[in-house]
Write an enzyme that holds these catalytic residues in place. Structure first.
Site, PDB file in Angstrom:
ATOM      1  N   ASP A 103       0.927  -1.227   0.045  1.00  0.00           N
ATOM      2  CA  ASP A 103      -0.051  -0.079   0.022  1.00  0.00           C
ATOM      3  C   ASP A 103       0.758   1.344  -0.093  1.00  0.00           C
ATOM      4  O   ASP A 103       0.361   2.335   0.121  1.00  0.00           O
ATOM      5  CB  ASP A 103      -1.005  -0.064   1.333  1.00  0.00           C
TER       6      ASP A 103
ATOM      7  N   ASP B  16      -6.778  -3.742  -5.878  1.00  0.00           N
ATOM      8  CA  ASP B  16      -6.535  -2.555  -5.397  1.00  0.00           C
ATOM      9  C   ASP B  16      -5.089  -2.178  -5.850  1.00  0.00           C
ATOM     10  O   ASP B  16      -4.442  -1.092  -5.710  1.00  0.00           O
ATOM     11  CB  ASP B  16      -6.497  -2.474  -3.887  1.00  0.00           C
TER      12      ASP B  16
HETATM   13  N1  GLY Z   1      -7.398  -1.073  -0.480  1.00  0.00           N
HETATM   14  C1  GLY Z   1      -8.187  -1.782   0.655  1.00  0.00           C
HETATM   15  C2  GLY Z   1      -9.752  -1.589   0.059  1.00  0.00           C
HETATM   16  O1  GLY Z   1     -10.019  -0.954  -0.912  1.00  0.00           O
HETATM   17  O2  GLY Z   1     -10.688  -1.870   0.963  1.00  0.00           O
END
Ligand code: GLY
Length: 406
Positions: A127, A185
């Site tokens: 992330d 994601d």
């Molecule tokens: N990246 C985590 C979410 O979208 O919940």
């Protein structure tokens, strides 16, 4: 930190000249669209409200913390800098500074952004793109401080350590439930790598990003261009072990935010590479979203396109905000009916989000901007609440609209 040779210095200079073309607000192949005066007015009102809300937020936010959501007791829930959302609050403040040039917004942004710097060496998460690029990336775009560039390049190097060439992907989670999980994601985190490649002249960042995007295109999508949330790989062979939808209604379902991440991710990868395969992928994802029979009239998706119980289930305003921002950009890369369809859809989404059904009243909603997002419904976590990233992509979309519509 990397040392730069003479050739790389020239590449660096070229890269900084090119930088403007690669920022979120200034994509290449620009096509001006006609502004709807009523929506421009609504956008200005929403941005003015955002300034008020975020100034109130700054007054209430404990030292050393970043805003996350509303907790189950109704109070503001915060996080430390290692939460995946830590970059969104400084990033939103920087967008609002760009809108107002108000020095107090800049000061609060930089103060909270400094908390996030420690994460540049965090090799335990994919992330870093969200955390560092939404904060330091915007700060560097606006202020060109070489210290911010150094933080971003270190972050890109940390993120690159999670790439496995056999799989052809960056590993998303270190989680015992999975072997080598890659989530849709993760497409969003590639923007940091593309920036690092353009800026440093080191192609390896772009190679990793493109390989990840290609592998994801091959394995995450179904024939209708909806995507699974997680593909778990065998790290020794690159084979797919299983495909699941961890935050969705079922493994076979279309989790709303996952579709929005994919749409934004492939639109961004087209901006950065000009590879038509990414543009086509983004168009297919957009069409899946916009043609979906469960997309409500106000164009803000339910938390999962296949959620049992529709229409009596929560929405996900964050998915609407991310999709709106992506569709504005996708529209500028397309022509004719496609361009109009994507632009009009984004306008409808923004009109809804600027309305009383989603936009908070001043001083309410724990001083977040948007109501009615869903973090993870199956985990009973963050259901029908504000979320820092819903606000970030909403503000980004409003600025894009003001910037691109004439
Ligand atoms: N990246 C985590 C979410 O979208 O919940």
């Amino acid at each position: 930190m990397k040392k730069y040779s003479g050739k790389q210095t020239i590449q660096l200079l070229t890269a900084s000249v090119l930088l403007a073309a690669f920022t979120a607000l200034a994509p290449v192949q620009a096509q001006t669209k006609k502004a709807k005066p009523a929506l421009v007015q609504q956008a200005n009102r929403a941005l003015d409200l955002a300034v008020k809300q975020y100034k109130l937020m700054a007054q209430h936010l404990p030292d050393g913390q970043l805003p996350r959501t509303t907790g189950k007791d109704g109070s503001l829930m915060t996080s430390g800098p290692n939460w995946w959302c830590s970059g969104f609050y400084p990033g939103t403040l920087l967008y609002l500074y760009e809108y107002t040039k108000d020095a107090s917004l800049k000061a609060e942004a930089l103060k909270r952004m400094a908390l996030v710097e420690s994460q540049k060496n965090n090799k335990g998460t994919h992330d870093l793109g969200f955390m560092m690029y939404c904060s330091y990336g915007n700060a560097y775009r606006l202020f060109k401080d070489p210290a911010y560039k150094a933080v971003l390049l270190t972050s890109a190097s940390s993120l690159s350590t999670r790439f496995n060439p056999t799989v052809g992907c960056i590993k998303s989670w270190d989680n015992k439930q999975f072997t080598f999980p890659v989530i849709i994601d993760n497409m969003m985190n590639l923007e940091l790598l593309m920036w690092a490649s353009h800026t440093s002249g080191d192609d390896s960042f772009a190679r990793i990003a493109k390989t990840h995007a290609n592998t994801t295109m091959k394995n995450h999508f179904r024939p209708d261009y909806s995507s699974y949330h997680v593909v778990d790989y065998n790290p020794n062979t690159g084979g797919v072990l299983r495909k699941i939808t961890h935050q969705g209604a079922a493994d076979s379902s279309a989790w709303a935010r996952g579709q929005a991440w994919g749409l934004y991710g492939y639109t961004m990868m087209y901006r950065e590479t000009k590879d038509k395969a990414y543009l086509n992928q983004a168009k297919h994802i957009a069409d899946f979203i916009l043609n979906n029979p469960t997309l409500p009239e106000d164009m803000i998706p339910y938390w999962d396109f296949d959620a049992p119980g529709i229409p009596n289930v929560p929405r996900d305003a964050s998915a609407g905000a991310i999709a709106a921002s992506a569709l504005l950009e996708l529209s500028r890369f397309t022509t004719g009916k496609d361009a109009a369809r994507y632009w009009n859809a984004a306008e409808k989404m923004l009109t809804s989000l600027c309305g009383p059904a989603y936009l908070a009243k001043e001083g309410e909603n724990n001083n977040f901007l948007l109501m009615h997002s869903t973090g993870s419904f199956p985990h009973h976590s963050e259901v029908d609440v504000p979320l820092s990233y819903a606000d970030y992509y909403f503000v980004e979309a409003l600025l894009r609209y003001k910037h691109w519509a004439k």
